[in-house]
Each structure stands twice: as structure tokens, then as C-alpha cells.
Scaffold this motif. Structure first.
Motif, PDB file in Angstrom:
ATOM      1  N   ALA A  80      -3.212  -3.736 -10.148  1.00 28.76           N
ATOM      2  CA  ALA A  80      -4.336  -3.013  -9.556  1.00 28.76           C
ATOM      3  C   ALA A  80      -5.315  -4.020  -8.989  1.00 28.76           C
ATOM      4  O   ALA A  80      -5.388  -5.164  -9.444  1.00 28.76           O
ATOM      5  N   THR A  81      -6.072  -3.582  -7.996  1.00 26.75           N
ATOM      6  CA  THR A  81      -7.082  -4.454  -7.422  1.00 26.75           C
ATOM      7  C   THR A  81      -8.038  -3.633  -6.579  1.00 26.75           C
ATOM      8  O   THR A  81      -7.711  -2.514  -6.170  1.00 26.75           O
ATOM      9  N   ILE A  82      -9.232  -4.188  -6.339  1.00 24.67           N
ATOM     10  CA  ILE A  82     -10.172  -3.519  -5.445  1.00 24.67           C
ATOM     11  C   ILE A  82      -9.880  -4.011  -4.036  1.00 24.67           C
ATOM     12  O   ILE A  82      -9.836  -5.207  -3.793  1.00 24.67           O
ATOM     13  N   ASN A  83      -9.706  -3.082  -3.131  1.00 27.62           N
ATOM     14  CA  ASN A  83      -9.395  -3.491  -1.766  1.00 27.62           C
ATOM     15  C   ASN A  83      -9.616  -2.331  -0.814  1.00 27.62           C
ATOM     16  O   ASN A  83      -9.696  -1.178  -1.247  1.00 27.62           O
ATOM     17  N   GLY A  84      -9.715  -2.638   0.439  1.00 25.03           N
ATOM     18  CA  GLY A  84      -9.741  -1.566   1.424  1.00 25.03           C
ATOM     19  C   GLY A  84      -8.344  -0.986   1.543  1.00 25.03           C
ATOM     20  O   GLY A  84      -7.500  -1.170   0.669  1.00 25.03           O
ATOM     21  N   ALA A  85      -8.102  -0.344   2.646  1.00 27.27           N
ATOM     22  CA  ALA A  85      -6.810   0.327   2.785  1.00 27.27           C
ATOM     23  C   ALA A  85      -5.745  -0.567   3.379  1.00 27.27           C
ATOM     24  O   ALA A  85      -4.648  -0.119   3.669  1.00 27.27           O
ATOM     25  N   SER A  86      -6.063  -1.862   3.528  1.00 24.92           N
ATOM     26  CA  SER A  86      -5.104  -2.726   4.207  1.00 24.92           C
ATOM     27  C   SER A  86      -3.816  -2.937   3.420  1.00 24.92           C
ATOM     28  O   SER A  86      -2.771  -3.184   4.001  1.00 24.92           O
ATOM     29  N   ILE A  87      -3.904  -2.852   2.082  1.00 22.34           N
ATOM     30  CA  ILE A  87      -2.678  -3.027   1.302  1.00 22.34           C
ATOM     31  C   ILE A  87      -1.731  -1.870   1.563  1.00 22.34           C
ATOM     32  O   ILE A  87      -0.556  -2.053   1.857  1.00 22.34           O
ATOM     33  N   TYR A  88      -2.286  -0.672   1.471  1.00 19.16           N
ATOM     34  CA  TYR A  88      -1.464   0.521   1.666  1.00 19.16           C
ATOM     35  C   TYR A  88      -0.874   0.524   3.068  1.00 19.16           C
ATOM     36  O   TYR A  88       0.273   0.900   3.276  1.00 19.16           O
ATOM     37  N   PHE A  89      -1.693   0.068   4.012  1.00 17.56           N
ATOM     38  CA  PHE A  89      -1.260   0.052   5.402  1.00 17.56           C
ATOM     39  C   PHE A  89      -0.008  -0.807   5.577  1.00 17.56           C
ATOM     40  O   PHE A  89       0.969  -0.383   6.171  1.00 17.56           O
ATOM     41  N   VAL A  90      -0.063  -2.029   5.037  1.00 15.82           N
ATOM     42  CA  VAL A  90       1.093  -2.920   5.160  1.00 15.82           C
ATOM     43  C   VAL A  90       2.264  -2.388   4.343  1.00 15.82           C
ATOM     44  O   VAL A  90       3.416  -2.441   4.762  1.00 15.82           O
ATOM     45  N   ALA A  91       1.945  -1.815   3.164  1.00 17.95           N
ATOM     46  CA  ALA A  91       3.021  -1.296   2.300  1.00 17.95           C
ATOM     47  C   ALA A  91       3.804  -0.220   3.015  1.00 17.95           C
ATOM     48  O   ALA A  91       5.036  -0.207   2.996  1.00 17.95           O
ATOM     49  N   LYS A  92       3.074   0.700   3.661  1.00 18.16           N
ATOM     50  CA  LYS A  92       3.779   1.806   4.300  1.00 18.16           C
ATOM     51  C   LYS A  92       4.755   1.304   5.344  1.00 18.16           C
ATOM     52  O   LYS A  92       5.817   1.891   5.540  1.00 18.16           O
ATOM     53  N   ARG A  93       4.386   0.175   5.979  1.00 17.93           N
ATOM     54  CA  ARG A  93       5.267  -0.278   7.037  1.00 17.93           C
ATOM     55  C   ARG A  93       6.352  -1.224   6.580  1.00 17.93           C
ATOM     56  O   ARG A  93       7.409  -1.284   7.174  1.00 17.93           O
ATOM     57  N   GLN A  94       6.065  -1.999   5.520  1.00 22.62           N
ATOM     58  CA  GLN A  94       7.048  -3.020   5.170  1.00 22.62           C
ATOM     59  C   GLN A  94       7.581  -2.936   3.761  1.00 22.62           C
ATOM     60  O   GLN A  94       8.605  -3.518   3.463  1.00 22.62           O
ATOM     61  N   PHE A  95       6.842  -2.264   2.892  1.00 20.00           N
ATOM     62  CA  PHE A  95       7.297  -2.200   1.495  1.00 20.00           C
ATOM     63  C   PHE A  95       7.194  -0.764   1.016  1.00 20.00           C
ATOM     64  O   PHE A  95       6.377  -0.442   0.145  1.00 20.00           O
ATOM     65  N   PRO A  96       8.013   0.106   1.578  1.00 19.15           N
ATOM     66  CA  PRO A  96       7.869   1.545   1.295  1.00 19.15           C
ATOM     67  C   PRO A  96       7.944   1.894  -0.181  1.00 19.15           C
ATOM     68  O   PRO A  96       7.296   2.853  -0.617  1.00 19.15           O
ATOM     69  N   GLU A  97       8.723   1.114  -0.978  1.00 18.04           N
ATOM     70  CA  GLU A  97       8.783   1.463  -2.399  1.00 18.04           C
ATOM     71  C   GLU A  97       7.433   1.272  -3.053  1.00 18.04           C
ATOM     72  O   GLU A  97       7.033   2.045  -3.934  1.00 18.04           O
ATOM     73  N   ILE A  98       6.728   0.227  -2.635  1.00 14.59           N
ATOM     74  CA  ILE A  98       5.402   0.003  -3.202  1.00 14.59           C
ATOM     75  C   ILE A  98       4.451   1.109  -2.729  1.00 14.59           C
ATOM     76  O   ILE A  98       3.643   1.620  -3.501  1.00 14.59           O
ATOM     77  N   ALA A  99       4.575   1.464  -1.453  1.00 16.50           N
ATOM     78  CA  ALA A  99       3.701   2.524  -0.926  1.00 16.50           C
ATOM     79  C   ALA A  99       3.882   3.797  -1.724  1.00 16.50           C
ATOM     80  O   ALA A  99       2.921   4.504  -2.033  1.00 16.50           O
ATOM     81  N   LYS A 100       5.116   4.082  -2.088  1.00 19.26           N
ATOM     82  CA  LYS A 100       5.377   5.312  -2.851  1.00 19.26           C
ATOM     83  C   LYS A 100       4.790   5.216  -4.244  1.00 19.26           C
ATOM     84  O   LYS A 100       4.323   6.200  -4.809  1.00 19.26           O
ATOM     85  N   ALA A 101       4.826   3.995  -4.798  1.00 15.68           N
ATOM     86  CA  ALA A 101       4.428   3.854  -6.198  1.00 15.68           C
ATOM     87  C   ALA A 101       2.935   3.652  -6.386  1.00 15.68           C
ATOM     88  O   ALA A 101       2.445   3.671  -7.507  1.00 15.68           O
ATOM     89  N   MET A 102       2.196   3.458  -5.291  1.00 16.72           N
ATOM     90  CA  MET A 102       0.789   3.146  -5.477  1.00 16.72           C
ATOM     91  C   MET A 102      -0.113   4.315  -5.100  1.00 16.72           C
ATOM     92  O   MET A 102       0.318   5.271  -4.456  1.00 16.72           O
ATOM     93  N   ASN A 103      -1.351   4.193  -5.510  1.00 15.62           N
ATOM     94  CA  ASN A 103      -2.333   5.206  -5.153  1.00 15.62           C
ATOM     95  C   ASN A 103      -3.717   4.577  -5.161  1.00 15.62           C
ATOM     96  O   ASN A 103      -3.863   3.405  -5.507  1.00 15.62           O
ATOM     97  N   HIS A 104      -4.710   5.357  -4.787  1.00 16.58           N
ATOM     98  CA  HIS A 104      -6.077   4.844  -4.767  1.00 16.58           C
ATOM     99  C   HIS A 104      -6.942   5.664  -5.696  1.00 16.58           C
ATOM    100  O   HIS A 104      -6.695   6.837  -5.925  1.00 16.58           O
ATOM    101  N   ALA A 105      -7.984   5.009  -6.213  1.00 12.62           N
ATOM    102  CA  ALA A 105      -8.872   5.727  -7.118  1.00 12.62           C
ATOM    103  C   ALA A 105     -10.280   5.174  -6.993  1.00 12.62           C
ATOM    104  O   ALA A 105     -10.498   4.068  -6.499  1.00 12.62           O
ATOM    105  N   HIS A 106     -11.219   5.976  -7.483  1.00 13.01           N
ATOM    106  CA  HIS A 106     -12.624   5.586  -7.385  1.00 13.01           C
ATOM    107  C   HIS A 106     -12.976   4.503  -8.380  1.00 13.01           C
ATOM    108  O   HIS A 106     -12.312   4.317  -9.395  1.00 13.01           O
ATOM    109  N   MET A 107     -14.056   3.818  -8.083  1.00 14.67           N
ATOM    110  CA  MET A 107     -14.610   2.817  -8.978  1.00 14.67           C
ATOM    111  C   MET A 107     -14.949   3.504 -10.300  1.00 14.67           C
ATOM    112  O   MET A 107     -15.494   4.602 -10.311  1.00 14.67           O
TER     113      MET A 107
END
Lengths: 281, 328, 436
Positions: C277-304
Motif C-alpha cells: 500500500a502507498t499514498i499516491n495519485g492515480a498514476s499507479i492505477y493508470f500504468v497498472a491498467k495498461r501494463q500490469f492488469p493483474e495488479i490493476a485487478k488486485a488493487m483499489n483505492h481508499a481514503h486517508m
């Protein structure tokens, strides 16, 4: 200096091994850059994979560089700026070096020192006031902003190098020409300068490299994408927020070094010879 | 026409035993306006010198001297971006002296410069000695050794950044797989280690310049001197220390001079590799001045930080120049 | 000639407006001008140049350039758009303001309108118009772009740093949803680090992620840098609690590389499966969706997570400033008015795919948020946003504190072993100098 070695083993230990280590240490990062520029993205992010080679090389990064950025244009800009700055610096350095080496006049030592002192002023101090000067001349966002400011750090070294080189050229040659009726200037241009060609070459190569490499002034004085140089273009457009496009970045780094490397490989022997001449002086 | 005929006459009269030139001819030389006058002028050393130095001095005055004066004015003002500044005397410098980060940057700049320059000199010398021999691939090796210096600094430093990355470092990978360490080394995460990394990259980048220049120096050393020394029984080390070193001292000092100046003012490398972190422990004058001037928009303060390195640099340079002059 | 082009385009624009239901009640701007049957009087050869950051969503840059070109055609203006890395905007802005020449519109990030207020033109008319039409701007947008009673920049987008986490790994240690308080997060983090899947947090010198933690935790525990009268109050019981918590969290849950991390390191680590887990903008998800779909599927976002004092984000947002030296302020304002108008901004938001929020609550209702539920967090984050220097104004002095990374270094030094009390005292000294 040819060092005589004893046994072959000694030679290996004191020559080949150090040389090999030196070459490896120097070139390892380049190997790294080459591999990174041809690795697919999925491998780049995989910690467990062996970072030293890849089984699926790709040219995608180079394609990205050429299709989605203005890399060819940047390459041309950088070449143009570096060439013209070098030309100006050589011109100034040649004349100034000759004046300081050959001519006796009262101001010679202080002026020589002043020229070197200007080398001490750091660009991080200058770039804001320089911006003002650049704008006053209407040079903002044109290659000329850089072409006229780069010589400020190129001229001192060129002057030193050529000064030293001129000192190795015997005065008598010029004096002969002058006795034969040539003016000082003719003697300078037709006799002395041609003899200094190796020195000119080496100063030129040095100046070219430094111009090619420069970052801060190029960042501040240029704005349109079409005007950018390679270091600025690659760095500012391939680092998007917190996502580094490593593949194209390294591809850009490699392609950005090739022209200069080629120039060097053609002239390196001359460069060494020329410095030898300057050193003697 | 009169003028042209004077010179041979003067030359004649300069020869020993020649008759003196009748005074009227010399004195009555008419000063007429002719196209050749320019040529005459340029025969005079100080006029020619002025003309030759004019382009250089123009460029340096307009693009360095003038902005430098502006820069000094900035350093004694409280200028911020967008507002005109007012003269505040030495207040900026006073603030600097009490700023812990500034003092750290001060220390870092010196440490960085001295260690890096020493290493570059030593390794460059070693490389020059090695390259001064004949061996196969000599040309290729010499040319390829220059590569670190040729690559745009920004880009090669990025490559190094990734080589030191906490997660992806290739050095960690190698060391762990060879079994030397079992926990990652956080290269850029510790103040001292990060300084070490910076020095490493600077040495890697700058060593070729030293190597090639010193190589040129080595090639001016007459091999006969070495022969003589060897006949006298000197070993390799003594030959180096007693014969080679004194002869290349001039070039060594000059290349150290130029390199030291550049390293003192270094900005790009630290900016790209650490940005002054971790926790401001790797700032040098250049990067700290930039951060204050650009991100806090305090141009006056930033200029004063940049300017602070000038007196020390001057002292080092003067010392070196004096040393060179002395040994000439 | 400009007339004809306008005729053709304006009809389309007008129809689109009517169709979108916003009606022709837009004061000013191209559609308004058309409605009033007047031609804009931009002389031929007018130029407008814009300087923006380069977005981690390349598609949005493409869309921005396209929209700019479209405006250029409609208004007969020659447009130039320059995109550079966020970190390199400052020297360009400083140089532009000092030499009084450069781009006409420059992107302002976080509290830069306060920093560069003297070089920015007033844009009250454009800002008020948008606020009236779309509902007031978020409080934080107002705070950072409104300087001394005037609008100095037109709010543009809100990028938030939220928690990116691996749902699958969190489930493995028994957390079916992302913990709601810091203490709960610490428990989960401890379990994860034991499995060699630590949480990642940057404490290096980079303006984004390190500050996201530093401020969120500081405010979450009830501490602030200064009070509303400008007095430095960082050396407080609450701060020391926050520091103690951070140090403990570091030991129990965090990846120890964090001291060296900049904004991009956590992206890399997350995508390499090194952190959970880490604090970040949406750039991780963005790259994941395009290059690491398994990670994109396994991750989510949540509030502070919430601290004793509440849930807060360190936020800034992006805005557009019109430079005072610009020779075409009217054209610039027209562009901003047109761009921020619903039909155009709608397209821009769509191209961004949910990676940034809009400047007003109106954009929370945009259909794109329905597309991917995982991006919902970004939609709401601005509600909890606070600015640098809260509760004081996000002034130039706050910028200096930010630039010197005082808060970040306070935590970093404590992690390195400094006593929390000493770290707080150190921060107090540094902040006093910055706010002097």
C-alpha cells in the motif's frame, strides 16, 4: 613512457587487470542503458529478473521516442546550437589566445586573469539576470539565446588551450614571414593558425561537448517544444509527474550521445596530440 | 608611398655600422589619410591586441560581467519574484549563516569537491598511465573511455539514479545474489551514503577528462629520461614519482583547477540524483540556491547563497595560480 | 473571414449548449457573444501561448492540445502549448515574471498563486462566472487561488493523493476493507510487513508524496504548523504524538527504502509487487491498467484514515493563471472561459479517465465516475482537503516551509533516531525562520 615489465604474470596483474577493471567500471552504466532501452516495460519493473540481459528485446522505446516526441527536432537543435557556439568560442578563443600568448602589452596578465575569473561565476547565480539580458535583445525562445550565452563558459578554456598551443609555435616562423613583408595579421592567419589546427580541434571538441550537455540555461531560456535541446526535451517530456518512462529515457540518452561519440572517435588521437602541444607550452 | 619606403630604411639603419637616417626624412613624414592606415595600426601590438580581444571581452562583458553585477545586487536585496526589491545590505548573508541547511550545504560543497577531485586525479592518473602503452584496441579503448563525459549529464545521472534505486538497484541485486549482503542497501536513503553516491557519479563522469588530459601530459615526457633513471636503478614507483610527476605538474594543476571550479558550482548532478535529500543532507551551494530562488521565489536570498561560494573559490584559485607561477 | 468560420461553428456550439441543458444563460464567452450576434475582435495574427505540466495521462495532454487548437480555429488565434515536467515549471515561471515575457497562461500548482501573485492578472470575472454556473468551488480551491480579495488563477483540476492498496493482500491478513483509522492501519501494516509486504511511504525531497503523509498525519493528530494568527505552534503535544506514531509505523509497517524515495519510487515499488500500500495519485492505477492488469485487478483505492482530529488530505490542485505581462489577457480569459465551459471541460475530464477531479462539486456527478468504481475515492477526496500553512493563508511563507521540507524532514529525522521532542523543537525553529 614505455614501462618495462617483468614476467608475463606481472604484466597481467599490473596492466591488464587494472585496465580491464577501469574499462568495465567506465562502460558498465552504458551497458545498463543499452539493456534498459531495449527491455519491455514488464521486465523493467520486475525485481526478480536478472537485470543484465533480456530475452525479449524490443524497439518500442525507440519508436516512442521518434513518434511521440520531437526527438529528431531536438537533435537538430542541439547540433545547431553546439556547432555555432563552438564556432564562436573558437573564433574568440583563437584571437584572444594569440593576443595573450604572442603580443606584449601592458594589460596582458590582468586581462588573462579576468577571463579566467569569469569562469568562476556560477550559472545558478547568473541565470535570472541573464534572462533579463536575453529578453532585452529579444532572444528569448530562440537558439540564439543559448548560442550567445554558452561561449561564456567555453571561451576561457579555449583561450587557455590555444594560448598554450601558440606558445609552442616558435616565434621565428612568424618573424620570418613579417620580414618578408607580411603584416602581423597575415602572418597570424596564414602561418600561425594553420600550425595550431590540432589545438583548434581539441578546443572545438571540448566546447562542443559542453554545449551539448548544458541544462540550466536551456531550461530557462527556451520554451516551445520545437526549440528544445536533447537534454531538456528528454528530461522534461519523458518524466511525466511521477511516472518515469525509463525505456525512452535511456533510448534518448543513448541516441543523444552518439553524434558526439562519433566525433570523438574520429578525433581522439588528434585531441591527445593537440593537448600534448598545449601542455608543452 | 613614403611610409613604405621608410621601413627598409629603418631596417637598414638598424644594422650595425649603417649611417644614420637624415633627420628631415624621418621627421617630415606626412600624416595622410590612407586605406593602409588601418593595416599600419594593426601592426602596433597593443592596438592589435585590443582588436583581437574585442570579441571575447564583448561577449564576456555583456553576458557575464553585467549579469554578475545584477546578481550581486540581487544578493544584497530582498527581491522576490514579481516584486521590485529593496537594498538590505548583508541581511541575506546573515540569514544564511544562521541557516542549518546552508551550513550543511557549505560543508557538503567542500567535501564533495575535494574528495571527488582527489579521486578523479588519482584514477585519471592511473588511467592515463595505463593508456599510455601500446596494446591492441588502444584506439577503441581510448575513445570509449570518454563516453561518460560525452553523455548528457542529466541522462546518465538518471541511469545512475535507477542503479541506486532502493527497490531496483542493480548493485543490490548483484551483492545479494553473490551473498555479500542479505538486506538491501539504501544507497540514497542515508545522508553519508548518498554523498558517497554523488561523489561516485561525479568521479565516473569526470575521470575521462582527467585521463585524456594527463595522457597528453605523459606523452610529452621524454622516454630517454626514464631509460636513464632505470639504468640508475630506480624502480617503477620511483620513476613515476621523481621523473614523471614533476614534469606533468603544470598540466595536472591546470586540469585540477578547471575541474575544481566546475565541481564547486555543480548543480545538475545533485539536482537529478538526490535533489538535496534525504532530509536536506546532500544540498550543495548550487542546488540550495536554486531551491530557495525557484521554489520559495526568494531571488535575493538564492543569489546570496550562490554568491557565497565565490570568495572561497577565489581563494582556492589564487592559491593554485600562485603555485603554478612559482613552479614555472 | 473570421465571420464565416464563426457562423458555422457557433451554431454547433449553440446547439450543443442547448442540448446539454445548460441553456444559453452563459454570460460572455464565445457562445454568449454569438448569442448577442457580435463577432469577437481578435486581430489577425494574435498569438496565445500556454505552459502546462506534462500529465501522467498522455491522453489528457493530447486532448488539451486538441482543444487548444480548436479554440484557435474558432477565435482565429495562433495557439502554442508547451508541456514540461511539474518540477521544472518554477524556474520558467520565475524567469517569465522577471523578464516580463513568456507564455500568456501558465499552470499554477498548489499555492503558487500566492507565491507569484504579483505577476498574475486578476481573473475574477472568469472564476466568478464558473462558480455561479457550476456551484461554488471547493473551499480549498478558493483558498489557494484567491489572494488578497481577488482571484489570481482559475481552478482547473484537483489531483489527490489517496491510499492505493492491494485488496488481495489486505484480505489475506484479515482486512476486508481498508482500515478507517491510523491505529487500525498500523495493525494491518504490521501483519503485512511480517509477510514481507510492507507499506511504502516516501520521506525524500519531493513535493508530492512525502508531503501527503507529513501533513495528513500532522493534521490527523490535531496539530498544525501555525495557528490562524500566524504564530508557529508546531511544537505541541499533538505533534509529538504524530511523530511517535510515524516512527512506530516506520518500524512496524514501512519499507525502509522510504527515506530515499521521491514521488516516483513508490510507483515503481508498488508495480513491482514490493509494497502492499502507498499514498499516491492515480498514476499507479493508470500504468497498472495498461501494463500490469493483474495488479490493476488486485488493487483499489481508499481514503486517508482518520486520526483523533479527523481525516485530512494535503491538497492543492491545479489552476491556470493569466500572466500580468501578457499582451493578450482578453484572449487568455476567453480561452479559459471557453475551456472550462461544460462541453469542453467534459471532454477533458473524459480524456483523463477519472484520474483527476474537477474544480467544483458539479463534476462529481460526471458519468465517467461510473465507469470504474475503483476511482471513486478521487472524486470525494477534495472534500477533506487542506492546504499548506493551514489554518493560515497558503502564503509565500508557507511555500518557503514547503520548499525547505521542514515537516517532511521533521519526520525523517525522527525516523533516523532523533527524539520526537527534539524533532518538534527543530521544526519549530525552522518554521519560525520561514515565517519570520
Amino acid at each position: 613512457m614505455a614501462v618495462r615489465y617483468g614476467s608475463p604474470l606481472k604484466r597481467v596483474m599490473t596492466f591488464h587487470v587494472p585496465l580491464a577493471l577501469l574499462v568495465v567500471a567506465t562502460l558498465f552504466p552504458f551497458y545498463w542503458m543499452v539493456i534498459t532501452s531495449i527491455r519491455p516495460d514488464t521486465e523493467l519493473y520486475n525485481v526478480k529478473m536478472n537485470p543484465f540481459f533480456t530475452l525479449h528485446p524490443t524497439v518500442k522505446h525507440f519508436e516512442y521516442l521518434f513518434d511521440l516526441t520531437l526527438f529528431p527536432r531536438w537533435a537538430w537543435n542541439t547540433l545547431f546550437i553546439a556547432a555555432v557556439s563552438t564556432g564562436i568560442s573558437l573564433f574568440c578563443g583563437l584571437l584572444a589566445g594569440y593576443a595573450l600568448a604572442r603580443l606584449q602589452f601592458r594589460w596582458a596578465p590582468p586581462l588573462g586573469t579576468m577571463i579566467f575569473i569569469t569562469y568562476l561565476v556560477p550559472p545558478t547565480l547568473l541565470f535570472i539576470p541573464l534572462g533579463d539580458v536575453v529578453k532585452t535583445f529579444g532572444l528569448g525562445d530562440t537558439p540564439w539565446a543559448l548560442i550567445l550565452t554558452y561561449p561564456t563558459f567555453l571561451i576561457p578554456f579555449c583561450t587557455w588551450l590555444l594560448m598554450g598551443y601558440f606558445k609552442t609555435i616558435p616565434r621565428e616562423i612568424e618573424d620570418c614571414a613579417r620580414i618578408d613583408g607580411a603584416s602581423r595579421i597575415r602572418a597570424m592567419v596564414s602561418i600561425t593558425f594553420p600550425l595550431a589546427v590540432p589545438g583548434i580541434l581539441s578546443a572545438g571538441i571540448f566546447a562542443f561537448t559542453l554545449s551539448w550537455n548544458e541544462f540550466l540555461y536551456a531550461l530557462v531560456f527556451l520554451s516551445s517544444p520545437q526549440q528544445k535541446t536533447i537534454p531538456i526535451g528528454v528530461f522534461t517530456e519523458l518524466v511525466r509527474g511521477d511516472v518515469f518512462y525509463w525505456g525512452p529515457l535511456m533510448a534518448g540518452a543513448l541516441l543523444g550521445s552518439i553524434p558526439v561519440a562519433l566525433v570523438y572517435s574520429m578525433f581522439v588521437e588528434h585531441y591527445v596530440t593537440a593537448l600534448t602541444g598545449a601542455v608543452k607550452g | 608611398m613614403t611610409e613604405q619606403r621608410i621601413e627598409p630604411m629603418l631596417a637598414e639603419s638598424a644594422r650595425p655600422g649603417a649611417a644614420a637616417i637624415p633627420a628631415p626624412i624621418v621627421v617630415a613624414k606626412p600624416r595622410t589619410r590612407r586605406p593602409r592606415r588601418l593595416g599600419e595600426l594593426l601592426e602596433r601590438e597593443h592596438i592589435l591586441a585590443a582588436v583581437l580581444l574585442a570579441p571575447t571581452l564583448t561577449i564576456l562583458t555583456v553576458f557575464i560581467a553585467y549579469p554578475f553585477v545584477l546578481g550581486v545586487w540581487l544578493a544584497v536585496s530582498d527581491k522576490v519574484v514579481g516584486r521590485p526589491g529593496a537594498f538590505v545590505g548583508l541581511r541575506n548573508f546573515d540569514v544564511n549563516i544562521h541557516d542549518a541547511i546552508f551550513l550543511r550545504a557549505f560543508q557538503n560543497t567542500f567535501v564533495y569537491t575535494f574528495i571527488a577531485t582527489t579521486l578523479k586525479l588519482a584514477l585519471g592518473m592511473l588511467a592515463a598511465l595505463l593508456l599510455n602503452n601500446h596494446f591492441r584496441f588502444k584506439r577503441i579503448v581510448r575513445a570509449s573511455m570518454l563516453l561518460p563525459w560525452i553523455v548528457p549529464t542529466v541522462l546518465s545521472t538518471l541511469a545512475w539514479q535507477w542503479m541506486f534505486d532502493a527497490t531496483f538497484s542493480v548493485f543490490n541485486w548483484v551483492l545479494m545474489n553473490v551473498g555479500i549482503i542479505n538486506k538491501r542497501i539504501l544507497w540514497l536513503g542515508d545522508g553519508v551514503l548518498a554523498m558517497g553516491c554523488l561523489i561516485t557519479v561525479n568521479v565516473w563522469r569526470g575521470m575521462p577528462f582527467f585521463a585524456i588530459t594527463l595522457l597528453a601530459g605523459l606523452q610529452t615526457v621524454n622516454p630517454d629520461l626514464h631509460e636513464a633513471a632505470q639504468i640508475d636503478g630506480a624502480n617503477a614507483w620511483q620513476r613515476f614519482w621523481r621523473v614523471t610527476l614533476p614534469l606533468i605538474k603544470p598540466i595536472m594543476l591546470v586540469v585540477v583547477l578547471f575541474s575544481m571550479i566546475a565541481t564547486f558550482a555543480d548543480f545538475q548532478l545533485i539536482y537529478v540524483l538526490t535533489r538535496g535529500g534525504p532530509y536536506s543532507s546532500t544540498h550543495v551551494f548550487g542546488t540550495y540556491a536554486y531551491e530557495i530562488a525557484m521554489r520559495a521565489a526568494k531571488l535575493g536570498q538564492g543569489a546570496s547563497i550562490s554568491l557565497s561560494l565565490f570568495p572561497f573559490l577565489l581563494m582556492v584559485i589564487i592559491f593554485q595560480l600562485w603555485y603554478i607561477r612559482r613552479s614555472d | 473571414m473570421a465571420h464565416e468560420t464563426l457562423r458555422a461553428v457557433d451554431r454547433r456550439a449553440f446547439l450543443k449548449l442547448a442540448g446539454a441543458g445548460t441553456g444559453a444563460a452563459v454570460a460572455g464567452g464565445i457562445p454568449g457573444v454569438v448569442a448577442a450576434q457580435k463577432a469577437p475582435s481578435f486581430p489577425k495574427g494574435t498569438k496565445l501561448s500556454i505552459l502546462e505540466w506534462v500529465s501522467f495521462v498522455p491522453a489528457s495532454d493530447v486532448e488539451f492540445k486538441r482543444l487548444a487548437a480548436e479554440f484557435g480555429k474558432i477565435a482565429g488565434v495562433e495557439m502554442t502549448v508547451d508541456l514540461i515536467n511539474m518540477n521544472d515549471l518554477n524556474p520558467r515561471i520565475a524567469s517569465a515574471i522577471e523578464t516580463k515575457s513568456g507564455p500568456d497562461i501558465i499552470m499554477m500548482i498548489n499555492n503558487w498563486p500566492h507565491l507569484y501573485a504579483d505577476g498574475l492578472a486578476d481573473v475574477d470575472d472568469v472564476a466568478e462566472e464558473i462558480a455561479k454556473r457550476d456551484g461554488a468551488f471547493y473551499d480549498i480551491s478558493r483558498k489557494i487561488n484567491f489572494v488578497d480579495g481577488r482571484w489570481k488563477a482559475v481552478p482547473f483540476t484537483m489531483g489527490s493523493g489517496v491510499w492505493n492498496y492491494r485488496e488481495d493482500w489486505f484480505k489475506e491478513v484479515g482486512a476486508n476493507k481498508f482500515p478507517d483509522t491510523w491505529d487500525e492501519l498500523r495493525k494491518v501494516g504490521t501483519a503485512l510487513k511480517k509477510k514481507n509486504l510492507p507499506i511504502g511511504q516516501a520521506f525524500g525531497h519531493s513535493l508530492g508524496d512525502p508531503n501527503s503523509w507529513a501533513y495528513a498525519v500532522t493534521w490527523g493528530f490535531g496539530a498544525t504548523e501555525i495557528d490562524d494568527k500566524g504564530k508557529v505552534v508546531i511544537n505541541s503535544k499533538e505533534t509529538i504524538e504524530a511523530i511517535k506514531f510515524t516512527v512506530a509505523f516506520w518500524k512496524d509497517c514501512l519499507d525502509e527504502g522510504g527515506l530515499a524515495w521521491d514521488d516516483s519510487s513508490n510507483n515503481r515499488a508498488f508495480l513491482a509487487g514490493q509494497i502492499s500500500a502507498t499514498i499516491n495519485g492515480a498514476s499507479i492505477y493508470f500504468v497498472a491498467k495498461r501494463q500490469f492488469p493483474e495488479i490493476a485487478k488486485a488493487m483499489n483505492h481508499a481514503h486517508m484514515p482518520k486520526g483523533p482530529a479527523g481525516r485530512f488530505y494535503y491538497q492543492g490542485g491545479q489552476a491556470h493563471g493569466v500572466m500580468k505581462y501578457s499582451k493578450n489577457p482578453q484572449v487568455a480569459k476567453e480561452f479559459l472561459r471557453w475551456f472550462m465551459d461544460r462541453p469542453q471541460f467534459d471532454k477533458y475530464m473524459a480524456a483523463n479517465d477519472g484520474y483527476v477531479g474537477g474544480p467544483t462539486p458539479y463534476w462529481e456527478k460526471h458519468p465517467l465516475w461510473e465507469k470504474d468504481a475503483k476511482l471513486a475515492t478521487f472524486k470525494d477526496a477534495p472534500k477533506y482537503g487542506r492546504w499548506t500553512g493551514y489554518p493560515g493563508p497558503p502564503s509565500r511563507k508557507a511555500s518557503e516551509a514547503l520548499v525547505k521540507y521542514i515537516l517532511v524532514d521533521m519526520y525523517a529525522q525522527a525516523i533516523k533516531g532523533m527524539r520526537p521532542e527534539d524533532a518538534a523543537k527543530w521544526a519549530e525553529g525552522e518554521l519560525k525562520k520561514a515565517y519570520a
